[in-house]
Design a protein around this motif. Structure first.
Motif, PDB file in Angstrom:
ATOM      1  N   VAL A 316      10.418   5.031  -6.426  1.00 55.53           N
ATOM      2  CA  VAL A 316       9.028   5.244  -6.824  1.00 55.53           C
ATOM      3  C   VAL A 316       8.473   3.956  -7.421  1.00 55.53           C
ATOM      4  O   VAL A 316       9.173   2.944  -7.519  1.00 55.53           O
ATOM      5  N   ASP A 317       7.215   3.980  -7.823  1.00 58.49           N
ATOM      6  CA  ASP A 317       6.529   2.730  -8.159  1.00 58.49           C
ATOM      7  C   ASP A 317       6.895   2.144  -9.516  1.00 58.49           C
ATOM      8  O   ASP A 317       6.593   0.978  -9.788  1.00 58.49           O
ATOM      9  N   SER A 318       7.549   2.914 -10.371  1.00 55.57           N
ATOM     10  CA  SER A 318       7.901   2.390 -11.694  1.00 55.57           C
ATOM     11  C   SER A 318       8.974   3.256 -12.329  1.00 55.57           C
ATOM     12  O   SER A 318       9.139   4.431 -11.963  1.00 55.57           O
ATOM     13  N   PRO A 319       9.716   2.714 -13.298  1.00 55.42           N
ATOM     14  CA  PRO A 319      10.678   3.542 -14.032  1.00 55.42           C
ATOM     15  C   PRO A 319      10.025   4.739 -14.723  1.00 55.42           C
ATOM     16  O   PRO A 319      10.634   5.804 -14.824  1.00 55.42           O
ATOM     17  N   GLU A 320       8.809   4.581 -15.173  1.00 53.90           N
ATOM     18  CA  GLU A 320       8.138   5.690 -15.843  1.00 53.90           C
ATOM     19  C   GLU A 320       7.852   6.825 -14.865  1.00 53.90           C
ATOM     20  O   GLU A 320       7.988   8.013 -15.217  1.00 53.90           O
ATOM     21  N   THR A 321       7.466   6.482 -13.631  1.00 54.91           N
ATOM     22  CA  THR A 321       7.268   7.519 -12.623  1.00 54.91           C
ATOM     23  C   THR A 321       8.587   8.230 -12.328  1.00 54.91           C
ATOM     24  O   THR A 321       8.629   9.460 -12.180  1.00 54.91           O
TER      25      THR A 321
END
Length: 385
Positions: A316-321
């Motif tokens: 996905v686009d970021s660790p937070e996502t």
């Protein structure tokens, strides 16, 4: 009309259900849990044999003494697994116990090991610390390998779900006199049969698809050599890693429905993967989809002729996502492990230090695939706004 000789060649599901009928000890259709740790010796004194007089490899199987050595349901498991895994099977208390037993048996000086389950790397590190086992990468210079060394290939690989060419690594290993051990946990038969492509030994974490209900731990090794099986059994006595009684009972229960579950999960995973790949541009939160069904390599169709692993991964686009996605899904439990009837999703970097923090592993269960697709659609749509 069924001919008499047809009954001698039962199919896969029939072997799962009836493969241990000959070892039934009581008339119960479902054989009982054996809680005893110890068993009475034979009532006939003339049949007793001193340990010093036993032939190597004898006196353990088919001779119930103590459950650390063997017990009724562990032997039933080895009987059923032997019918579907095309070899001689030794059961263990977990997949990692099986990996430890393999390294103990071969005792290599060098192991070529690639990406894969971090637990296997942890055990290899223990061998390095204790006796100097040299570890090289799966695609490093194989001139470092010699006779008796190991190439350990996990395919499909955890957590990504992509596959490697077994025949290629078998040829490379054998050219150096080394053994190829294939961890086929993510694609058990009938999806994949590594012996056909040159594997010398096969490993499975039976916890996963064979167990299928997230309620047991077990593992196994498979060899074509009966003498090696006996040596593994002897080592297992002192490693203390025989599969437990309750685990054996639960695993026998699971094996009866194994193929039905596996093929449903495999088909659903392929449909979900295809949906995500086909719609990747619609979800800004979704960067990549990883699965053997998306690979174009020629060996894929030969190695996985009827389907692919129910495990895949996405970036996905970021660790937070990656942290948030599991909580947007309704039908996927956020938990580690894989292979159960319930679908699981995991932000994999919570348990594996080696993977990208944007990677999310997915294990597809037996739910209706339309519901799983819709679930991912709504979750990714919400994260892509």
């Amino acid at each position: 009309m069924t001919r008499d000789n047809d009954i001698e060649k039962p199919g896969f599901n029939t072997k799962l259900v009836h493969g241990d009928d000959s070892s039934a000890r009581v008339p119960d259709v479902v054989q009982p849990i054996n809680v005893s740790t110890t068993f009475r010796y034979n009532d006939d004194p003339a049949s007793l044999v001193a340990a010093l007089d036993l032939e190597p490899g004898s006196g353990i199987l088919d001779n119930l003494i103590y459950s650390r050595l063997s017990h009724p349901n562990s032997e039933k498991l080895e009987q059923v697994f032997g019918g579907i895994l095309d070899g001689h099977v030794v059961m263990y208390s977990s997949g990692l116990a099986a990996f430890m037993a393999m390294l103990t048996h071969y005792n290599p000086k060098v192991i070529a090991i690639g990406q894969g389950y971090h637990g296997c790397h942890g055990i290899a590190d223990i061998f390095t610390r204790l006796n100097g086992l040299k570890q090289i990468g799966l695609d490093d210079d194989y001139s470092q390998l010699g006779p008796g060394d190991i190439v350990h290939l996990e395919t499909p690989v955890n957590p990504e779900g992509v596959s490697f060419d077994i025949k290629h690594y078998a040829e490379k290993a054998h050219a150096r006199g080394a053994y190829l051990v294939v961890d086929s946990t993510l694609a058990p038969p009938p999806l994949q049969e590594p012996f056909k492509f040159g594997a010398d030994m096969i490993m499975h974490s039976a916890t996963k698809f064979f167990g299928g209900h997230s309620d047991l731990l077990a593992g196994c090794l498979v060899t074509k050599d009966l003498d090696i099986k006996h040596k593994l059994i002897e080592d297992r006595v002192y490693l203390g890693t025989n599969v437990a009684n309750l685990e054996s009972f639960l695993l026998l229960r699971s094996l009866r429905t194994f193929k039905i579950r596996l093929l449903t999960q495999s088909q659903s995973a392929q449909q979900l993967v295809q949906y995500l790949q086909n719609h990747i541009k619609e979800f800004s939160a979704l960067s990549a989809v990883h699965h053997s069904s998306l690979q174009k390599d020629a060996y894929i169709k030969e190695q996985l002729p009827i389907g692919h692993s129910p495990v895949f991964s996405i970036d996905v686009d970021s660790p937070e996502t990656a942290r948030q996605l599991p909580y947007r899904l309704k039908y996927f439990h956020h938990a580690t492990s894989l292979g159960g009837v319930e679908s699981l999703v995991e932000w994999r970097s919570m348990t594996d230090k080696s993977v990208s923090q944007t990677l999310v592993r997915v294990s597809v269960g037996i739910e209706d695939v339309e519901d799983l697709i819709q679930d991912f659609h709504q979750a990714l749509s919400g994260l892509s706004k």
